[in-house]
Structures are given as structure tokens and as C-alpha cells.
Design an enzyme around this catalytic site. Sequence first.
Site, PDB file in Angstrom:
ATOM      1  N   TYR A  92      -4.640  23.733   4.255  1.00 43.41           N
ATOM      2  CA  TYR A  92      -3.793  23.259   5.343  1.00 43.41           C
ATOM      3  C   TYR A  92      -3.104  21.693   5.000  1.00 43.41           C
ATOM      4  CZ  TYR A  92      -1.926  21.915   9.981  1.00 43.41           C
ATOM      5  OH  TYR A  92      -1.265  21.433  10.917  1.00 43.41           O
ATOM      6  N   LEU A  95       3.988  25.108  20.009  1.00 44.55           N
ATOM      7  CA  LEU A  95       4.885  24.099  19.770  1.00 44.55           C
ATOM      8  C   LEU A  95       6.492  24.764  19.272  1.00 44.55           C
ATOM      9  CD1 LEU A  95       2.879  21.707  17.442  1.00 44.55           C
ATOM     10  CD2 LEU A  95       4.042  21.087  19.583  1.00 44.55           C
ATOM     11  N   THR A 102      -2.910  21.848  21.639  1.00 45.27           N
ATOM     12  CA  THR A 102      -2.639  23.022  21.492  1.00 45.27           C
ATOM     13  C   THR A 102      -3.910  23.783  21.399  1.00 45.27           C
ATOM     14  OG1 THR A 102      -2.981  22.711  18.923  1.00 45.27           O
ATOM     15  CG2 THR A 102      -0.618  22.535  19.937  1.00 45.27           C
ATOM     16  N   ASN A 123       8.580  26.027  11.262  1.00 42.03           N
ATOM     17  CA  ASN A 123       7.210  25.485  12.227  1.00 42.03           C
ATOM     18  C   ASN A 123       5.929  26.720  11.869  1.00 42.03           C
ATOM     19  OD1 ASN A 123       5.737  24.472  14.749  1.00 42.03           O
ATOM     20  ND2 ASN A 123       6.165  26.591  15.008  1.00 42.03           N
ATOM     21  N   ASP A 134       8.481  35.279  15.193  1.00 40.30           N
ATOM     22  CA  ASP A 134       7.136  35.214  15.144  1.00 40.30           C
ATOM     23  C   ASP A 134       6.707  36.581  14.367  1.00 40.30           C
ATOM     24  OD1 ASP A 134       4.754  33.900  16.839  1.00 40.30           O
ATOM     25  OD2 ASP A 134       4.295  35.899  16.515  1.00 40.30           O
ATOM     26  N   LYS A 188       0.637  20.769   4.079  1.00 40.42           N
ATOM     27  CA  LYS A 188       1.366  19.810   4.728  1.00 40.42           C
ATOM     28  C   LYS A 188       1.853  18.649   4.108  1.00 40.42           C
ATOM     29  CE  LYS A 188       1.526  22.092   8.663  1.00 40.42           C
ATOM     30  NZ  LYS A 188       2.872  22.826   9.180  1.00 40.42           N
TER      31      LYS A 188
END
Length: 292
Positions: free
Chosen positions: A151, A17, A185, A85, A36, A155
Site C-alpha cells: 500500500y 470516501l 473509515t 480513489n 465499484d 501510494k
Amino acid sequence: MDLTGRVAIVTGSGRGLGLAYAKALAAAGASVVVNDVDQAVVDAAVAEIPGAVGVAAAVGSTETADRLVAAAVESFGRLDVLITNAGILRDRVLWKMSDDDFDAVVNVHLRGTFTCARAAAVRMREQGFGGRLILISSPAGQRGNFGQTNYAAAKAGIAAMARTWALELGRAGITVNAVVPVAATEMTKTIPAFGPVIEEAERTGQPYPAWLRRDEGLGTVKDVTGLITFLASDAAKDITGQAIGIGGDKLALWSHPAEKTVKFADGGWTADAIEAAWDFAPETYGIPAPRS
């Protein structure tokens, strides 16, 4: 949308993404800083995006956040857009999740969003012409998800930070929104109802079926990029503090937590009084199972 002259940082943009977001911003005219943790992945992404520069570093630390902002300013003279992201997964049920599993995910997602947004906000306020913070959240953060304590918590925190920072940065002309993407993904391929359909579409080149794109709101990574480009543009200058979902054929505005049902008792509530009065319809929780 024309983003000519804008400068954007996209964390975790070496693949998936994030790479799709970076390509879409560049296609609209923006200059992009790619990020990255893997230098080879950064180099490959930069080679695909004309004019882009790259920073190989794990997000989470203040040092990395400062490096990303410095790369934007030194390479392109300014910073207009930040997309947070970058993320990792360490899925375990609660009783099997280690401290390291929890800390690693929270450090990248939640602390990484905080440190990068803080560095970007400092720069944008100094520049004096506003900006855009686009924070990537998840359906897991809105509803919870089995095996994703770390997670989902991170989020959910990201959505809360978007609402808080929208309040704090509004006078500076900086909008802050959380995006809730759903796309094919490596993670969604592990879902039994989705994996075979996604793999078949990739093998044949055929589009995803309507039930997947519309009912489940799941499409390709490219399907998510329109919202990112829109939020980065002047067209979205009055949109802030929102959690917005996108995926496949579906665009959605998520509600904010609010009191659903309220009762009052003169003098306050005892445990027995609560038991007697309790007829609240419970809220649902968890990401719904696929309908197909």
C-alpha cells in the site's frame, strides 16, 4: 463551487470516501460516473446521486479504464474530472507478504491509477479544453507504515505520478494533484487510539473532539470533500503537481522530496571518507503515533 456542466468519474465510489467524493461533486452540479467492483453497491450509490450512472468493474485493466471513460462520454458527452480513489488492503509485514498480497494492492492502486488516468488524459486532450486528474494518495505513501509495504509503495508511486503527469499534461490545461486524505473509515477504526472515539461519536452523534480533528487531522469522510470539489473547479486551474493533505480541521501542503544536507569531497567519496564525514541528522519515518 459551481461544477455545473462538468462530468466526473470517481473510481471506488460505491462507499466510504469515494461515495462522499461523488456526492459532493454532484451537489456542486457535476454529472458523475460511479464505480465499484460490486454491482449491488454501484446500484445503491447511483440511487443516492441524482443523474449518476454506474460501472461495476475492478480497476486495474485498460478495459475497465476505457469502459469508465466511455460511460462518461456516452452518458454526458464529455469528461472533465477523474478521481482515482479505488483501493484495497492486504496488510502483512514484509516476511509474511505473499506475491498475491503485493500484486493485488499494486494492481488496484498503482496500475488502476495509471490506466484510468491514461484513458482520461487521452480523452481530455482530444476535447481540447483541459481537465482535472485528482489522484488519491495516503500518509502511508508519504512516510511509510508498518505492515503496508504494498500500500505504501503504491501510494508513494501515485504522488510521483502526479508530479510527472503535471509536467506532461500542463500544456493541455490538465492539472494533476495528489490528495492525501485522513478520515474515519473502517481502516482508521482499527487504530486503538481512534476506534473508541470514532465509535462513540457515531453512537451519540456528537462531533469528534478537537484533539482528533486538529492535532491528528482526522474527521469524517465529508470533511475531505471540500478539497476534492475545489480541485475539480476553475478556482484550482493553476494548482498542479502538488500533494495536498486534508482531514478534520487540517489542510496541509506536503513537501516534495529534496536534498536536505549536501557535502562535497574533491575527487569523490571513499567508504572511509563517508564514515569520517557522516554527521547527517536522520530523517524521521513512519506515520507518527497518535498524541492523545
